[in-house]
Write a protein that holds these residues in place. Structure first.
Motif, PDB file in Angstrom:
ATOM      1  N   GLN B  51     -29.322 -12.927  11.944  1.00  0.00           N
ATOM      2  CA  GLN B  51     -29.377 -11.686  10.999  1.00  0.00           C
ATOM      3  C   GLN B  51     -30.626 -10.911  10.819  1.00  0.00           C
ATOM      4  O   GLN B  51     -31.041  -9.899  10.886  1.00  0.00           O
ATOM      5  N   ASN B 166     -24.680 -18.668   0.207  1.00  0.00           N
ATOM      6  CA  ASN B 166     -24.237 -18.090   1.211  1.00  0.00           C
ATOM      7  C   ASN B 166     -22.521 -18.203   1.228  1.00  0.00           C
ATOM      8  O   ASN B 166     -21.822 -19.036   0.606  1.00  0.00           O
ATOM      9  N   ASP B 169     -18.493 -14.309   0.723  1.00  0.00           N
ATOM     10  CA  ASP B 169     -17.104 -13.754   1.241  1.00  0.00           C
ATOM     11  C   ASP B 169     -15.829 -14.383   0.938  1.00  0.00           C
ATOM     12  O   ASP B 169     -14.550 -13.850   0.817  1.00  0.00           O
ATOM     13  N   VAL B 197     -25.362 -14.068  -0.828  1.00  0.00           N
ATOM     14  CA  VAL B 197     -25.212 -13.395   0.393  1.00  0.00           C
ATOM     15  C   VAL B 197     -24.054 -13.875   1.351  1.00  0.00           C
ATOM     16  O   VAL B 197     -23.361 -14.915   0.894  1.00  0.00           O
ATOM     17  N   SER B 198     -23.726 -13.190   2.198  1.00  0.00           N
ATOM     18  CA  SER B 198     -22.851 -13.692   3.274  1.00  0.00           C
ATOM     19  C   SER B 198     -23.507 -13.448   4.560  1.00  0.00           C
ATOM     20  O   SER B 198     -23.384 -11.830   5.000  1.00  0.00           O
ATOM     21  N   THR B 201     -20.487 -11.412   6.548  1.00  0.00           N
ATOM     22  CA  THR B 201     -20.100  -9.644   6.597  1.00  0.00           C
ATOM     23  C   THR B 201     -21.506  -8.898   6.368  1.00  0.00           C
ATOM     24  O   THR B 201     -21.511  -7.837   6.311  1.00  0.00           O
ATOM     25  N   GLU B 203     -23.111  -8.841   3.518  1.00  0.00           N
ATOM     26  CA  GLU B 203     -23.200  -8.625   1.895  1.00  0.00           C
ATOM     27  C   GLU B 203     -24.376  -9.375   1.415  1.00  0.00           C
ATOM     28  O   GLU B 203     -24.686 -10.498   1.682  1.00  0.00           O
ATOM     29  N   GLY B 204     -25.348  -8.489   0.374  1.00  0.00           N
ATOM     30  CA  GLY B 204     -26.398  -9.289  -0.129  1.00  0.00           C
ATOM     31  C   GLY B 204     -27.687  -9.507   0.606  1.00  0.00           C
ATOM     32  O   GLY B 204     -28.465  -9.731   0.110  1.00  0.00           O
ATOM     33  N   GLU B 206     -29.812  -7.815   1.940  1.00  0.00           N
ATOM     34  CA  GLU B 206     -30.807  -6.654   1.756  1.00  0.00           C
ATOM     35  C   GLU B 206     -31.775  -7.318   0.875  1.00  0.00           C
ATOM     36  O   GLU B 206     -32.931  -7.247   0.934  1.00  0.00           O
TER      37      GLU B 206
END
Lengths: 217, 217
Positions: B51, B166, B169, B197-198, B201, B203-204, B206
């Motif tokens: 990522q 982590n 989700d 975070v995930s 997906t 998510e988080g 940023e």
């Protein structure tokens, strides 16, 4: 882009085997089955031990040796079951060794015990390298850890008599293929038994209980 | 029944710090940020690196050092991104050390790199004990591992500049309380940053990207 591979060897093996042998002789003398339970942190070792105690505590006299780096969280849980528990804190060490287990056994009333479950430190690497004197080696790999782990951490899978695939209740939420995983494990260790289970819901545990009953006989 | 505690000390620290210092000096000379990423197996280190590469590869020149006991699965994945990857196989060793990372750095074109991400061996214990020369230490703890891990494996949490929680989700399917976990981590290490975070997906992430951009400046 190609990948370059650097291989760096490291000697991690100690002179641990002699004490392990003595431990097993002590167990044989007292007709006790000694089982070494290993996995990553959070894969479900304590939960498996709790389920096993609940199932067998009326029939079999069980004791537990709890290996942890720090804390007595797991031993506290297990001691609520009113069975003997020895907590071994390794003070940072990443695995139990035979001498630690010897110290644990020295603190148990062996003539009153049929089965000793050793919960090793949560770690998929080091514990497999140190024999404790156990008759059987059991490992858990939980679904969220991923089905590629036999390739990346082969030793523990190679040494396990039983591999429990734990947390099958969450299979729908992870990309984990039980067949792929089982084939990888069998490739490393054709004689190992593989039981998909959920120590949370109890699903699949009958196969484990049945294996354990046979091992105790 | 009461719990008896046996404490057994073990010296695991090597004379590794001098090489770690040299590694960091080499990085400073080339104005490279070196980050050591640690977690248990399957917590999401490779996924985080993928990522991060996807997000920054147009802006920042990234290289990866992949630490594994065996296999090149992760390095193969990352090399598809067309960035330099060095695979270090520890041949059973449960962590990277400074000399392994030095060997990795010696095989990279440092004048063409801004950021080196080191993926340590999957293990919540040993990697935290060996300095690599990294400027920042990042760890992942995934939801399925449980929110009690800071108490049981304190060292890594104590050393981390960033703790990524982590797999958020799958929070609905596990008994994991992010607040409880965050308080435990903050108790051990008040200055650490905690980002739920995930890596699956996104998510988080940023918050992590923003932290990393600041660290690179």
């Amino acid at each position: 882009m190609s990948v370059r591979v650097l291989t760096i060897k490291e000697d991690l093996l100690g002179a641990n085997d002699e004490i392990a042998k003595t431990n097993q002789e002590l167990m044989d003398k007292h007709q006790i089955l000694l089982i070494n339970i290993m996995s990553s942190p959070g894969a479900g070792k304590t939960s498996l031990i709790m389920q096993t105690i609940n199932r067998f505590k009326e029939k079999i006299r069980i004791a537990v040796i709890e290996g942890d780096i720090a804390s007595t969280i797991d031993a506290d849980k297990i001691s609520e079951q009113d069975i003997p528990v020895i907590q071994i804190n390794t003070a940072g060490g990443c695995h139990l060794d035979a001498n630690m287990v010897k110290n644990g056994l020295d603190n148990l009333a062996l003539e009153q015990i049929d089965l000793v479950l050793v919960e090793n430190v949560g770690n998929l690497v080091c514990p497999a390298e140190f024999a404790l004197g156990a008759h059987k080696t059991v490992m858990l790999l939980s679904v969220p850890e991923g089905d590629d782990k036999p390739y990346k951490y082969p030793l523990m899978f190679t040494e396990a008599d039983v591999v429990l695939v734990n947390k099958i209740d969450v299979l729908p939420y992870f990309d984990f293929n039980v067949d792929t995983f089982s084939k990888a494990v069998s490739g490393l260790n054709p004689s190992t038994r593989i039981f998909p289970v959920s120590t949370k819901t109890g699903e699949g545990l009958e196969a484990w209980f049945s294996w354990l009953e046979d091992a105790i006989k």
